[in-house]
Design a protein around this motif. Sequence first.
Motif, PDB file in Angstrom:
ATOM      1  N   SER A 125       0.844  -1.188   0.000  1.00 35.80           N
ATOM      2  CA  SER A 125       0.000   0.000   0.000  1.00 35.80           C
ATOM      3  C   SER A 125       0.882   1.242   0.000  1.00 35.80           C
ATOM      4  O   SER A 125       2.021   1.217   0.461  1.00 35.80           O
ATOM      5  N   THR A 126       0.313   2.299  -0.551  1.00 37.39           N
ATOM      6  CA  THR A 126       0.975   3.598  -0.578  1.00 37.39           C
ATOM      7  C   THR A 126      -0.113   4.660  -0.587  1.00 37.39           C
ATOM      8  O   THR A 126      -1.036   4.585  -1.399  1.00 37.39           O
ATOM      9  N   GLY A 127      -0.052   5.583   0.337  1.00 33.32           N
ATOM     10  CA  GLY A 127      -1.083   6.613   0.412  1.00 33.32           C
ATOM     11  C   GLY A 127      -2.471   6.008   0.511  1.00 33.32           C
ATOM     12  O   GLY A 127      -2.735   5.191   1.387  1.00 33.32           O
ATOM     13  N   ASP A 128      -3.350   6.371  -0.419  1.00 29.84           N
ATOM     14  CA  ASP A 128      -4.738   5.878  -0.441  1.00 29.84           C
ATOM     15  C   ASP A 128      -4.909   4.614  -1.267  1.00 29.84           C
ATOM     16  O   ASP A 128      -6.032   4.184  -1.518  1.00 29.84           O
ATOM     17  N   TRP A 129      -3.826   4.019  -1.730  1.00 30.47           N
ATOM     18  CA  TRP A 129      -3.887   2.883  -2.650  1.00 30.47           C
ATOM     19  C   TRP A 129      -3.419   1.598  -1.976  1.00 30.47           C
ATOM     20  O   TRP A 129      -2.418   1.591  -1.261  1.00 30.47           O
ATOM     21  N   THR A 130      -4.134   0.487  -2.235  1.00 27.71           N
ATOM     22  CA  THR A 130      -3.735  -0.834  -1.740  1.00 27.71           C
ATOM     23  C   THR A 130      -3.812  -1.817  -2.891  1.00 27.71           C
ATOM     24  O   THR A 130      -4.794  -1.852  -3.636  1.00 27.71           O
ATOM     25  N   LEU A 131      -2.771  -2.623  -3.022  1.00 22.52           N
ATOM     26  CA  LEU A 131      -2.689  -3.642  -4.061  1.00 22.52           C
ATOM     27  C   LEU A 131      -2.929  -5.008  -3.428  1.00 22.52           C
ATOM     28  O   LEU A 131      -2.263  -5.367  -2.453  1.00 22.52           O
ATOM     29  N   PHE A 132      -3.886  -5.751  -3.980  1.00 22.40           N
ATOM     30  CA  PHE A 132      -4.242  -7.083  -3.492  1.00 22.40           C
ATOM     31  C   PHE A 132      -3.972  -8.121  -4.568  1.00 22.40           C
ATOM     32  O   PHE A 132      -4.079  -7.838  -5.757  1.00 22.40           O
ATOM     33  N   GLU A 133      -3.664  -9.344  -4.131  1.00 21.36           N
ATOM     34  CA  GLU A 133      -3.585 -10.485  -5.037  1.00 21.36           C
ATOM     35  C   GLU A 133      -4.792 -11.377  -4.802  1.00 21.36           C
ATOM     36  O   GLU A 133      -5.119 -11.697  -3.660  1.00 21.36           O
ATOM     37  N   LYS A 188      -6.209 -14.798  -4.654  1.00 23.71           N
ATOM     38  CA  LYS A 188      -5.527 -16.058  -4.375  1.00 23.71           C
ATOM     39  C   LYS A 188      -6.037 -17.257  -5.176  1.00 23.71           C
ATOM     40  O   LYS A 188      -5.330 -18.225  -5.325  1.00 23.71           O
ATOM     41  N   ARG A 189      -7.237 -17.188  -5.686  1.00 23.05           N
ATOM     42  CA  ARG A 189      -7.784 -18.337  -6.404  1.00 23.05           C
ATOM     43  C   ARG A 189      -7.273 -18.319  -7.842  1.00 23.05           C
ATOM     44  O   ARG A 189      -7.767 -17.600  -8.683  1.00 23.05           O
ATOM     45  N   ARG A 190      -6.259 -19.123  -8.111  1.00 23.74           N
ATOM     46  CA  ARG A 190      -5.651 -19.156  -9.433  1.00 23.74           C
ATOM     47  C   ARG A 190      -5.755 -20.561 -10.004  1.00 23.74           C
ATOM     48  O   ARG A 190      -5.603 -21.544  -9.294  1.00 23.74           O
ATOM     49  N   LYS A 191      -5.976 -20.633 -11.304  1.00 23.89           N
ATOM     50  CA  LYS A 191      -6.055 -21.934 -11.967  1.00 23.89           C
ATOM     51  C   LYS A 191      -4.663 -22.544 -12.024  1.00 23.89           C
ATOM     52  O   LYS A 191      -3.678 -21.846 -12.283  1.00 23.89           O
ATOM     53  N   PRO A 192      -4.550 -23.849 -11.805  1.00 26.49           N
ATOM     54  CA  PRO A 192      -3.243 -24.512 -11.889  1.00 26.49           C
ATOM     55  C   PRO A 192      -2.617 -24.293 -13.271  1.00 26.49           C
ATOM     56  O   PRO A 192      -3.294 -24.391 -14.286  1.00 26.49           O
ATOM     57  N   GLY A 193      -1.342 -23.984 -13.290  1.00 28.43           N
ATOM     58  CA  GLY A 193      -0.639 -23.785 -14.547  1.00 28.43           C
ATOM     59  C   GLY A 193      -0.843 -22.422 -15.179  1.00 28.43           C
ATOM     60  O   GLY A 193      -0.279 -22.124 -16.223  1.00 28.43           O
ATOM     61  N   HIS A 194      -1.652 -21.566 -14.551  1.00 34.55           N
ATOM     62  CA  HIS A 194      -1.921 -20.234 -15.089  1.00 34.55           C
ATOM     63  C   HIS A 194      -0.807 -19.294 -14.643  1.00 34.55           C
ATOM     64  O   HIS A 194      -0.573 -19.123 -13.456  1.00 34.55           O
ATOM     65  N   ALA A 195      -0.125 -18.672 -15.607  1.00 29.03           N
ATOM     66  CA  ALA A 195       1.048 -17.855 -15.301  1.00 29.03           C
ATOM     67  C   ALA A 195       0.711 -16.464 -14.785  1.00 29.03           C
ATOM     68  O   ALA A 195       1.542 -15.819 -14.163  1.00 29.03           O
ATOM     69  N   TRP A 196      -0.483 -15.986 -15.030  1.00 29.24           N
ATOM     70  CA  TRP A 196      -0.833 -14.609 -14.675  1.00 29.24           C
ATOM     71  C   TRP A 196      -1.342 -14.506 -13.246  1.00 29.24           C
ATOM     72  O   TRP A 196      -2.148 -15.323 -12.807  1.00 29.24           O
ATOM     73  N   LEU A 197      -0.874 -13.480 -12.518  1.00 28.73           N
ATOM     74  CA  LEU A 197      -1.436 -13.141 -11.214  1.00 28.73           C
ATOM     75  C   LEU A 197      -2.636 -12.243 -11.453  1.00 28.73           C
ATOM     76  O   LEU A 197      -2.594 -11.349 -12.298  1.00 28.73           O
ATOM     77  N   SER A 198      -3.686 -12.460 -10.710  1.00 25.36           N
ATOM     78  CA  SER A 198      -4.855 -11.596 -10.759  1.00 25.36           C
ATOM     79  C   SER A 198      -4.744 -10.608  -9.607  1.00 25.36           C
ATOM     80  O   SER A 198      -4.629 -11.002  -8.452  1.00 25.36           O
ATOM     81  N   LEU A 199      -4.758  -9.314  -9.936  1.00 20.37           N
ATOM     82  CA  LEU A 199      -4.547  -8.265  -8.951  1.00 20.37           C
ATOM     83  C   LEU A 199      -5.733  -7.316  -8.897  1.00 20.37           C
ATOM     84  O   LEU A 199      -6.393  -7.083  -9.913  1.00 20.37           O
ATOM     85  N   LYS A 200      -5.970  -6.779  -7.720  1.00 22.83           N
ATOM     86  CA  LYS A 200      -6.988  -5.755  -7.542  1.00 22.83           C
ATOM     87  C   LYS A 200      -6.309  -4.577  -6.853  1.00 22.83           C
ATOM     88  O   LYS A 200      -5.707  -4.727  -5.787  1.00 22.83           O
ATOM     89  N   LEU A 201      -6.414  -3.415  -7.466  1.00 21.67           N
ATOM     90  CA  LEU A 201      -5.876  -2.186  -6.908  1.00 21.67           C
ATOM     91  C   LEU A 201      -7.054  -1.332  -6.466  1.00 21.67           C
ATOM     92  O   LEU A 201      -7.976  -1.093  -7.247  1.00 21.67           O
ATOM     93  N   VAL A 202      -7.034  -0.909  -5.209  1.00 21.51           N
ATOM     94  CA  VAL A 202      -8.167  -0.191  -4.619  1.00 21.51           C
ATOM     95  C   VAL A 202      -7.678   1.143  -4.066  1.00 21.51           C
ATOM     96  O   VAL A 202      -6.603   1.214  -3.459  1.00 21.51           O
ATOM     97  N   THR A 203      -8.490   2.183  -4.277  1.00 20.68           N
ATOM     98  CA  THR A 203      -8.172   3.472  -3.674  1.00 20.68           C
ATOM     99  C   THR A 203      -9.344   3.959  -2.829  1.00 20.68           C
ATOM    100  O   THR A 203     -10.506   3.707  -3.163  1.00 20.68           O
ATOM    101  N   THR A 204      -9.015   4.638  -1.746  1.00 19.22           N
ATOM    102  CA  THR A 204     -10.031   5.292  -0.917  1.00 19.22           C
ATOM    103  C   THR A 204      -9.965   6.796  -1.126  1.00 19.22           C
ATOM    104  O   THR A 204     -10.717   7.540  -0.514  1.00 19.22           O
ATOM    105  N   GLY A 205      -9.038   7.214  -1.996  1.00 24.50           N
ATOM    106  CA  GLY A 205      -8.838   8.635  -2.255  1.00 24.50           C
ATOM    107  C   GLY A 205      -9.723   9.157  -3.367  1.00 24.50           C
ATOM    108  O   GLY A 205     -10.650   8.488  -3.821  1.00 24.50           O
TER     109      GLY A 205
END
Length: 83
Positions: free
Chosen positions: A12-20, A22-39
């Motif tokens: 997190s930095t300032g009003d921003w938080t980065l989440f991962e 966790k539910r990923r398909k086996p063998g899937h190379a991409w991380l699924s991310l959610k970036l949230v702001t309260t600002g």
Amino acid sequence: MQQQTEMTALASTGDWTLFERKRRKPGHAWLSLKLVTTGASRKKNFWLGWNGRRLARCHDLDHLTEHHAEVMQWVVDHLQAAG
């Protein structure tokens, strides 16, 4: 009934938080991310993908780059450092 997806805060930095998402398909190379702001931002949630080298091209990345370029760079820097 809607299934809950587990999220883990990565950074997190300032009003921003980065989440991962966790539910990923086996063998899937991409991380699924959610970036949230309260600002001050017209959009509060950004869904992003990371393959270990770059963010996936998508509408949310375009919006983030256009309106919050410094935050987009912070996300990339953090993910590269976490390697």
